[in-house]
Design a protein around this motif. Structure first.
Motif, PDB file in Angstrom:
ATOM      1  N   HIS A  37       0.982  -1.045   0.270  1.00 21.58           N
ATOM      2  CA  HIS A  37      -0.094  -0.101  -0.035  1.00 21.58           C
ATOM      3  C   HIS A  37       0.717   1.223   0.033  1.00 21.58           C
ATOM      4  O   HIS A  37       1.994   1.245   0.806  1.00 21.58           O
ATOM      5  CB  HIS A  37      -0.894   0.041   1.355  1.00 21.58           C
ATOM      6  CG  HIS A  37      -1.643  -1.185   1.342  1.00 21.58           C
ATOM      7  ND1 HIS A  37      -2.973  -1.115   0.845  1.00 21.58           N
ATOM      8  CD2 HIS A  37      -1.468  -2.345   2.233  1.00 21.58           C
ATOM      9  CE1 HIS A  37      -3.573  -2.398   1.163  1.00 21.58           C
ATOM     10  NE2 HIS A  37      -2.812  -2.945   1.845  1.00 21.58           N
ATOM     11  N   LYS A  38       0.577   2.175  -0.748  1.00 24.52           N
ATOM     12  CA  LYS A  38       1.205   3.406  -0.786  1.00 24.52           C
ATOM     13  C   LYS A  38       0.553   4.420   0.136  1.00 24.52           C
ATOM     14  O   LYS A  38      -0.785   4.778   0.079  1.00 24.52           O
ATOM     15  CB  LYS A  38       1.305   3.908  -1.968  1.00 24.52           C
ATOM     16  CG  LYS A  38       2.333   2.914  -3.122  1.00 24.52           C
ATOM     17  CD  LYS A  38       2.643   3.689  -4.268  1.00 24.52           C
ATOM     18  CE  LYS A  38       3.556   2.992  -5.005  1.00 24.52           C
ATOM     19  NZ  LYS A  38       4.075   3.367  -6.289  1.00 24.52           N
ATOM     20  N   LEU A  39       1.425   5.073   1.063  1.00 26.92           N
ATOM     21  CA  LEU A  39       0.787   6.166   1.973  1.00 26.92           C
ATOM     22  C   LEU A  39       1.364   7.565   1.354  1.00 26.92           C
ATOM     23  O   LEU A  39       2.522   7.544   1.122  1.00 26.92           O
ATOM     24  CB  LEU A  39       1.281   5.798   3.296  1.00 26.92           C
ATOM     25  CG  LEU A  39       0.685   4.514   3.896  1.00 26.92           C
ATOM     26  CD1 LEU A  39       1.015   4.410   5.430  1.00 26.92           C
ATOM     27  CD2 LEU A  39      -0.653   4.050   3.724  1.00 26.92           C
ATOM     28  N   ARG A  40       0.816   8.566   1.817  1.00 29.37           N
ATOM     29  CA  ARG A  40       1.026   9.809   1.442  1.00 29.37           C
ATOM     30  C   ARG A  40       0.689  10.845   2.323  1.00 29.37           C
ATOM     31  O   ARG A  40      -0.671  10.938   2.393  1.00 29.37           O
ATOM     32  CB  ARG A  40       0.816  10.107  -0.105  1.00 29.37           C
ATOM     33  CG  ARG A  40       1.376  11.364  -0.672  1.00 29.37           C
ATOM     34  CD  ARG A  40       0.873  12.037  -1.923  1.00 29.37           C
ATOM     35  NE  ARG A  40       0.669  10.772  -2.714  1.00 29.37           N
ATOM     36  CZ  ARG A  40      -0.087  10.222  -3.493  1.00 29.37           C
ATOM     37  NH1 ARG A  40      -1.536  10.695  -3.310  1.00 29.37           N
ATOM     38  NH2 ARG A  40       0.084   9.162  -4.238  1.00 29.37           N
ATOM     39  N   LEU A  41       1.527  11.837   3.053  1.00 31.66           N
ATOM     40  CA  LEU A  41       1.048  12.795   3.401  1.00 31.66           C
ATOM     41  C   LEU A  41       0.748  13.900   2.625  1.00 31.66           C
ATOM     42  O   LEU A  41       1.591  14.352   1.848  1.00 31.66           O
ATOM     43  CB  LEU A  41       1.995  13.404   4.843  1.00 31.66           C
ATOM     44  CG  LEU A  41       2.099  12.537   5.967  1.00 31.66           C
ATOM     45  CD1 LEU A  41       3.196  13.045   6.802  1.00 31.66           C
ATOM     46  CD2 LEU A  41       0.792  12.458   6.805  1.00 31.66           C
ATOM     47  N   THR A  42      -0.503  14.636   2.930  1.00 32.65           N
ATOM     48  CA  THR A  42      -0.914  15.846   2.065  1.00 32.65           C
ATOM     49  C   THR A  42      -0.971  16.809   2.947  1.00 32.65           C
ATOM     50  O   THR A  42      -1.382  16.402   4.187  1.00 32.65           O
ATOM     51  CB  THR A  42      -1.955  15.389   1.368  1.00 32.65           C
ATOM     52  OG1 THR A  42      -3.187  15.242   2.088  1.00 32.65           O
ATOM     53  CG2 THR A  42      -1.891  14.173   0.308  1.00 32.65           C
ATOM     54  N   LEU A  43      -1.201  18.136   2.570  1.00 27.75           N
ATOM     55  CA  LEU A  43      -1.358  19.107   3.421  1.00 27.75           C
ATOM     56  C   LEU A  43      -2.732  19.259   4.049  1.00 27.75           C
ATOM     57  O   LEU A  43      -2.889  19.511   5.259  1.00 27.75           O
ATOM     58  CB  LEU A  43      -1.051  20.700   2.446  1.00 27.75           C
ATOM     59  CG  LEU A  43      -1.217  21.817   3.364  1.00 27.75           C
ATOM     60  CD1 LEU A  43      -0.123  21.894   4.559  1.00 27.75           C
ATOM     61  CD2 LEU A  43      -0.988  23.156   2.395  1.00 27.75           C
TER      62      LEU A  43
END
Length: 120
Positions: free
Chosen positions: A14-20
């Motif tokens: 799974h790909k996780l990503r912090l966004t603003l």
């Protein structure tokens, strides 16, 4: 939104990503009075020094799940990776958010914006 952090759970990556937007949605810490807002730079320092709380880890990982729209839960990640592995995911998310590579150096922004100054 600088980079994805891959997390392997149950044979699936799974790909996780912090966004603003996901960071802005992190609630203030209710355990202190008055409640303190989530401060990404402060948490990055705590994670890098291994002096973080599991609340810090959880909110960062959950924001990474939300930001990427991933189909995995924090509990699944924690069960698969344990305390140290989940803490590393949180640190990797914060480093990617700030554009810092594993060596601690800033990574160039994915795109640069050129501006043109005009004299009036």
């Amino acid at each position: 939104m600088r980079g994805d952090v891959p997390v392997k759970v149950g044979g699936n990556t799974h790909k996780l990503r912090l966004t603003l937007g996901a960071v802005e949605d992190i609630p203030a810490d209710p355990s202190v009075t008055p409640p303190l807002p989530f401060l990404p730079a402060s948490v990055l320092n705590l994670l890098a020094q291994s002096t973080y709380s599991m609340r810090d880890v959880r909110v960062v990982v959950e924001a990474g799940i939300q930001g990427a729209g991933a189909s995995v839960t924090y509990e699944e990640i924690f069960d698969a990776l344990g305390i140290k592995g989940t803490g590393k995911v949180a640190l990797d998310l914060m480093l990617a958010f700030y554009g810092i590579d594993a060596s601690g150096k800033a990574v160039a922004a994915p795109e640069t914006v050129e501006t043109e100054a005009t004299a009036s």
